[in-house]
Design a protein around this motif. Structure first.
Motif, PDB file in Angstrom:
ATOM      1  N   TYR A  92     -31.586  33.847  39.195  1.00 49.00           N
ATOM      2  CA  TYR A  92     -30.221  33.612  38.718  1.00 49.00           C
ATOM      3  C   TYR A  92     -30.267  33.661  37.194  1.00 49.00           C
ATOM      4  O   TYR A  92     -30.996  32.895  36.567  1.00 49.00           O
ATOM      5  N   PHE A 101     -30.849  33.665  48.008  1.00 46.82           N
ATOM      6  CA  PHE A 101     -29.604  32.962  48.293  1.00 46.82           C
ATOM      7  C   PHE A 101     -29.229  33.233  49.746  1.00 46.82           C
ATOM      8  O   PHE A 101     -28.765  34.327  50.072  1.00 46.82           O
ATOM      9  N   GLU A 122     -21.725  28.708  40.668  1.00 49.65           N
ATOM     10  CA  GLU A 122     -21.651  29.479  41.909  1.00 49.65           C
ATOM     11  C   GLU A 122     -20.664  30.649  41.761  1.00 49.65           C
ATOM     12  O   GLU A 122     -20.928  31.744  42.268  1.00 49.65           O
ATOM     13  N   PRO A 137     -25.671  35.105  51.225  1.00 53.42           N
ATOM     14  CA  PRO A 137     -25.296  35.271  49.816  1.00 53.42           C
ATOM     15  C   PRO A 137     -23.802  35.423  49.565  1.00 53.42           C
ATOM     16  O   PRO A 137     -23.334  35.103  48.483  1.00 53.42           O
ATOM     17  N   ARG A 177     -25.538  24.998  46.331  1.00 58.92           N
ATOM     18  CA  ARG A 177     -26.781  25.730  46.017  1.00 58.92           C
ATOM     19  C   ARG A 177     -27.351  25.277  44.675  1.00 58.92           C
ATOM     20  O   ARG A 177     -28.533  25.460  44.411  1.00 58.92           O
ATOM     21  N   ARG A 235     -22.447  33.208  39.991  1.00 61.80           N
ATOM     22  CA  ARG A 235     -23.430  33.879  40.857  1.00 61.80           C
ATOM     23  C   ARG A 235     -22.757  35.051  41.573  1.00 61.80           C
ATOM     24  O   ARG A 235     -23.243  36.174  41.547  1.00 61.80           O
TER      25      ARG A 235
END
Ligand code: HEM
Length: 413
Positions: free
Chosen positions: A347, A323, A277, A326, A333, A280
């Motif tokens: 991703y 997402f 994450e 986001p 997630r 991300r």
């Protein structure tokens, strides 16, 4: 750009066609199905930036040279190597934090850079350099920062300018790496990546220049990205105590106070979700660029030969189509059930296709083990000078110079 113009953005600067592709299917086209029609570097002009430092190593080579080098280097990343790497990763982390004290304020990105740099030197080059990494990482930062916006070749390097400093910094990094290479030559071949490179030079399969380029490529590509992921993770954890508490619970449960090993990496499930994450929200690299070697069609658009085509992790990782909310830091997630509904390549922190990151598994063992080793002993907090109640939405921007304060957890004596 992506918000305003949609899934394919086109612009033209000085005759050069640029495309930014903002759909997971187009990422797949660029990096997987049509990757053979693209090159890493333009055929007709030099480019600036990282390539000026790392040269024609694995990251920027193409064709036969790339496939030969990838084959040569791949064994250094095989599963059976990871157990000894994991030991070195944990031991180096323990040595670093043996100097950390409760209440210290640390520039966490710098600490993580030094740590991951020392780990790369130890695992791939067999060199113990933890005591020197501050100097080398500073020199590398100067060299990298400088080359982003200048052209060294046109300047006299004796000028006492920032440009001179950058050239000097690069020389320092190169001198450090040649020392490691020469030490290994003298000490005799072992079973590590550097030894494989040296054997290839002896066999006449690689030149000294290629050796230099591969060594510096691994050295640079192999640490800055992981350091960024870890630094982003610590900063996000410091702002989200509930997530931090869940991470600590997992670390304490899985390790029960022991030193982590390779076998623990897959058991650190939540720690891995937290890292994913963080990558991300704060990917490094934030984008991947290719140059069309011939005319191609993507998403119904004709992309002329020579075009510069980019897909951006930063943009797609924050796309609300894939997402929800986001900007929110939400490791859940990455729960397997929820991942089922995520489109392929929405991703892609490690890229995709044949040019995907060679160090992905290395990094996804390294980062959870470092996280767990440190989280066993410390919490990292925003210093008290920063208001405790940071707004939840949007989160504070990722600040690579941020200092975090250490709080000993006292799980282990
Ligand atoms: C969190 C950590 C890391 C991230 C996010 C990351 C990301 C990436 C990405 C996105 C690419 C593909 C670039 C492209 O398609 O143009 C790449 C390639 C590469 N990475 Fe990583 N990387 C990480 C860790 C590592 C490590 C630990 C190593 C080495 C030990 C490494 C070595 C390389 C090399 C050599 C390439 C070029 C591969 C090729 O073209 O064949 N990376 N990385």
């Amino acid at each position: 750009l992506a918000q305003t113009y949609g899934d394919i953005v086109y612009w033209r600067v000085r005759g050069q066609h640029h495309y930014l592709l903002n759909h997971p299917d187009y990422v797949h086209e660029l990096l997987v199905t049509q990757q053979a029609h693209f090159r890493k570097l333009p055929a007709d002009r030099p480019v600036r930036g990282l390539v000026e430092i790392v040269g024609q190593g694995l990251l920027f080579s193409d064709g036969t040279r790339w496939s030969q080098q990838r084959q040569l280097l791949a064994p250094a990343f095989q599963t059976q190597r990871l157990a000894s790497y994991a030991r070195a990763m944990v031991e180096t982390t323990e040595r670093l934090i043996s100097g950390w004290r409760n209440g210290d304020e640390r520039q966490i990105r710098q600490e993580m850079t030094e740590l991951t740099m020392a780990i790369i030197a130890q695992t791939l080059f067999g060199a113990d350099v933890l005591d020197e990494v501050r100097t080398v990482s500073t020199a590398l930062a100067v060299a990298l920062g400088g080359l982003r916006d200048t052209n060294l070749s046109v300047q006299a390097d004796w000028l006492p300018t920032p440009l001179y400093q950058r050239a000097h910094a690069l020389q320092q990094v190169e001198a450090f790496l040649s020392r490691l290479i020469n030490e290994r030559r003298d000490a005799g071949v072992r079973d590590d990546l550097l030894s494989r490179l040296l054997q290839a030079v002896t066999a006449g399969d690689m030149t000294e220049q290629q050796l230099r380029d591969e060594a510096i490529t691994m050295f640079v590509a192999g640490h800055e990205t992981t350091a960024n992921a870890l630094a982003a993770t610590w900063q996000l954890l410091a702002q989200h105590p509930d997530i931090e508490a869940r991470l600590h619970a997992e670390v304490d449960h899985v390790l029960a106070g022991r030193r982590p090993t390779l076998d623990d990496a897959p058991r650190l499930v939540y720690a891995t979700m937290v890292l994913k994450e963080a990558m991300r929200l704060h990917p490094l690299p934030w984008g991947i660029t290719r140059f069309a070697a011939r005319e191609v069609t993507i998403g119904g658009y004709r992309i002329p030969s020579g075009s510069e085509v980019t897909v951006s992790q930063y943009v797609l990782h924050r796309d609300p189509r894939y997402f929800a909310e986001p900007e929110r830091f939400e490791p859940e997630r990455f729960e397997p059930e929820r991942l089922k509904s995520l489109p392929r390549l929405a991703y892609f922190p490690f890229g995709a296709g044949t040019r995907a990151c060679i160090g992905q598994r290395f990094a996804m063992v390294e980062a959870p083990l470092i996280l767990a080793t440190i989280a066993q002993r410390f919490r990292l907090r925003l210093p008290t000078a920063v208001p405790a109640s940071l707004p939840a939405q949007p989160p504070a921007p990722f600040d690579t110079t941020r200092r975090l304060q250490l709080q000993a957890r006292g799980v282990r004596a």
